[in-house]
Motif scaffolding. Structure first.
Motif, mmCIF file in Angstrom:
data_model
loop_
_atom_site.group_PDB
_atom_site.id
_atom_site.type_symbol
_atom_site.label_atom_id
_atom_site.label_comp_id
_atom_site.label_asym_id
_atom_site.label_seq_id
_atom_site.Cartn_x
_atom_site.Cartn_y
_atom_site.Cartn_z
ATOM 1 N N ALA A 116 106.858 28.734 114.002
ATOM 2 C CA ALA A 116 108.218 28.447 114.462
ATOM 3 C C ALA A 116 108.664 27.026 114.161
ATOM 4 N N SER A 117 107.729 26.126 113.903
ATOM 5 C CA SER A 117 108.101 24.735 113.616
ATOM 6 C C SER A 117 107.666 24.297 112.220
ATOM 7 N N GLY A 118 107.372 25.264 111.338
ATOM 8 C CA GLY A 118 106.896 24.959 110.002
ATOM 9 C C GLY A 118 108.000 24.948 108.967
ATOM 10 N N SER A 119 107.634 25.281 107.716
ATOM 11 C CA SER A 119 108.596 25.337 106.622
ATOM 12 C C SER A 119 109.595 26.464 106.856
ATOM 13 N N MET A 120 110.646 26.505 106.026
ATOM 14 C CA MET A 120 111.624 27.582 106.138
ATOM 15 C C MET A 120 110.945 28.944 106.002
ATOM 16 N N ALA A 121 110.000 29.050 105.055
ATOM 17 C CA ALA A 121 109.321 30.326 104.821
ATOM 18 C C ALA A 121 108.518 30.752 106.043
ATOM 19 N N THR A 122 107.761 29.828 106.624
ATOM 20 C CA THR A 122 106.942 30.211 107.773
ATOM 21 C C THR A 122 107.795 30.472 109.007
#
Length: 353
Positions: A116-122
Motif C-alpha cells: 500500500a505504500s510502495g511503487s504505483m505497481a505494488t
C-alpha cells in the motif's frame, strides 16, 4: 458477505441472481482523475463459491479479454450457484498503451500481493489483491504468449496443490504444465493466500483468436461445472497430458528460420524443428528435438540471432506417449481446431535432406 440474498460488491448492494457492471478504483492519473478497472459481478440465485476470471493482466494479451467479453455479451449468462467476477482487462494502464507493462515499465504480474505504500505497481497490486483475490475462493487468469511468440493453449498450475490441479484438469485444455509461477506472480500469490488459481496460456498478443477463445470459453464453463456453480458435466478431453519439464530450444546461428513444426505439433527425439540459413540459403544449421515432446510455444519472428528462443518444447515420456497425445488432440475438436488455426501463423516447410 454472510447474507447470500444481498451482498455488497465494490460499493453496490447486489441481490442474488443479479448482474451488475461496476468498477474497482486502483490509482489516479497525472491529472488526478481516478483510474478504475471495469468488471461485472454475476451472482447466482443459490449459495456457492466465488470465482474471479481475469484477462489482460499483461495489457497486450487480449485473447482472455475476448473470451470474457463473449460471456458478457449474453446478459442471461450466469451461474446458478455462487458468484463470478468477470474482469476483461486487469491491467488497464498497460491496455491503454497496447503494452504488456505499466507506464513505469514494471510488470504487474511480479508485484503481488502488493504494498500500500510502495511503487504505483505494488499499490495497484495491493488493491487488486485485497478487493478481488481476498474475496474469492478460486481464480482463472487468462494469458497469451509474449510479443513475437505464440502459445498452443495450455493450463499452468502447481501440481502439489490438489485444488489447483482439480481446476486445471477440469478446464480441459489438453495440456497442463506444472509450476507455482514466479515469485510475485498473480497465480502464485493468490494460491498461497488460499485462493487456488490457474493460468491459461494461448495464442499471441494484440489479437483475439477465435480458436483460442473457444478453448478458453469451454474451459471456463468446465471449471464452473466442476465447482457445481452451473449445471452439466465438464467437456474434458481424455488422457490430458501433464508436463513437468519444458525447454526452450534456442538458435545456434544467426539468420532466417524455416520452421518444420507449428504450435501443438508432437515430435520425437532428433526430429527436425527448424532450419537456419543466411538470406541467400547458405550456411544451413538445423535445430532438432532434444527429447520426445509437444510444441507448446514458438517464435513468430523468423529472423534470429544466436541464443534467441525458437521452440518451447514440453517433454513427453516416450514415442508411445507422443502418439497418444497426437491421437488425443485429433479426437478433440477444440484442440484440433486450435492447432490448425495457429499453424497458419507460421510458415511450415518440410526439412531438406
Amino acid at each position: 458477505m454472510t447474507d447470500w440474498k444481498t451482498q455488497t460488491w465494490f460499493g453496490h448492494d447486489i441481490d442474488a441472481g443479479q448482474h451488475r457492471n461496476t468498477e474497482l478504483e486502483i490509482s489516479e492519473s497525472y491529472s488526478g482523475r481516478n483510474i478504475a478497472i471495469p468488471l461485472r459481478v454475476v451472482r447466482g440465485v443459490e449459495p456457492g463459491p466465488t470465482v474471479f476470471v481475469t484477462g489482460a493482466l499483461h495489457g497486450d494479451e487480449l485473447n482472455g479479454t475476448g473470451a470474457i467479453r463473449s460471456f458478457l455479451a449474453d446478459p442471461e449468462w450466469g451461474p446458478v450457484r455462487g458468484n463470478v467476477l468477470m474482469i476483461p482487462v486487469l491491467n488497464v494502464l498497460g491496455f491503454e498503451r497496447h503494452s504488456r507493462y505499466l507506464p513505469d515499465r514494471r510488470d504487474l504480474n511480479r508485484c503481488f500481493p502488493g504494498n500500500a505504500s510502495g511503487s504505483m505497481a505494488t499499490r495497484m497490486a495491493k488493491v487488486i489483491f485485497d478487493e478481488i483475490v481476498a474475496k474469492c475462493d478460486f481464480g482463472i487468469d487468462l494469458h497469451t504468449a509474449a510479443v513475437r511468440r505464440t502459445n498452443y493453449p495450455n493450463v499452468r498450475c502447481d501440481f502439489k496443490n490438489d485444488e489447483c490441479l482439480r481446476l486445471a484438469t477440469a478446464f480441459g485444455a489438453g495440456v497442463i504444465l506444472d509450476g507455482r509461477g514466479p515469485k510475485g506472480s498473480f497465480r502464485r500469490e493468490a494460491t498461497a493466500a488460499g485462493c487456488p488459481t490457474i493460468v491459461v496460456e494461448g495464442g499471441e498478443v494484440w489479437k483475439v483468436e477465435p480458436s483460442v477463445v473457444d478453448c478458453m470459453t469451454r474451459g471456463i464453463v468446465n471449471v464452473l461445472q466442476e465447482l457445481e456453480m452451473i449445471d452439466g458435466e465438464p467437456e474434458v478431453p481424455e488422457n490430458q497430458v501433464k508436463l513437468k519439464q519444458t525447454k526452450w530450444v534456442r538458435a545456434e546461428r544467426g539468420g532466417f528460420m524455416d520452421m518444420h513444426v507449428s504450435p501443438g505439433t508432437t515430435v520425437v527425439k532428433g526430429q527436425p524443428l527448424a532450419t537456419n540459413s543466411s538470406l541467400v540459403q547458405e550456411d544451413q544449421n538445423r535445430l532438432e528435438a532434444p527429447f520426445d515432446g509437444i510444441v507448446i510455444g514458438m517464435t513468430t519472428l523468423p529472423a534470429v540471432q544466436p541464443g534467441e528462443p525458437v521452440i518451447h518444447l514440453g517433454k513427453l515420456s516416450s514415442p508411445k506417449t507422443v502418439r497418444r497425445v497426437e491421437k488425443q488432440t485429433q479426437a478433440d475438436e477444440v484442440q484440433r481446431t486450435a492447432q490448425e488455426h495457429l499453424s497458419t501463423n507460421v510458415q511450415v516447410v518440410e526439412p531438406m535432406d
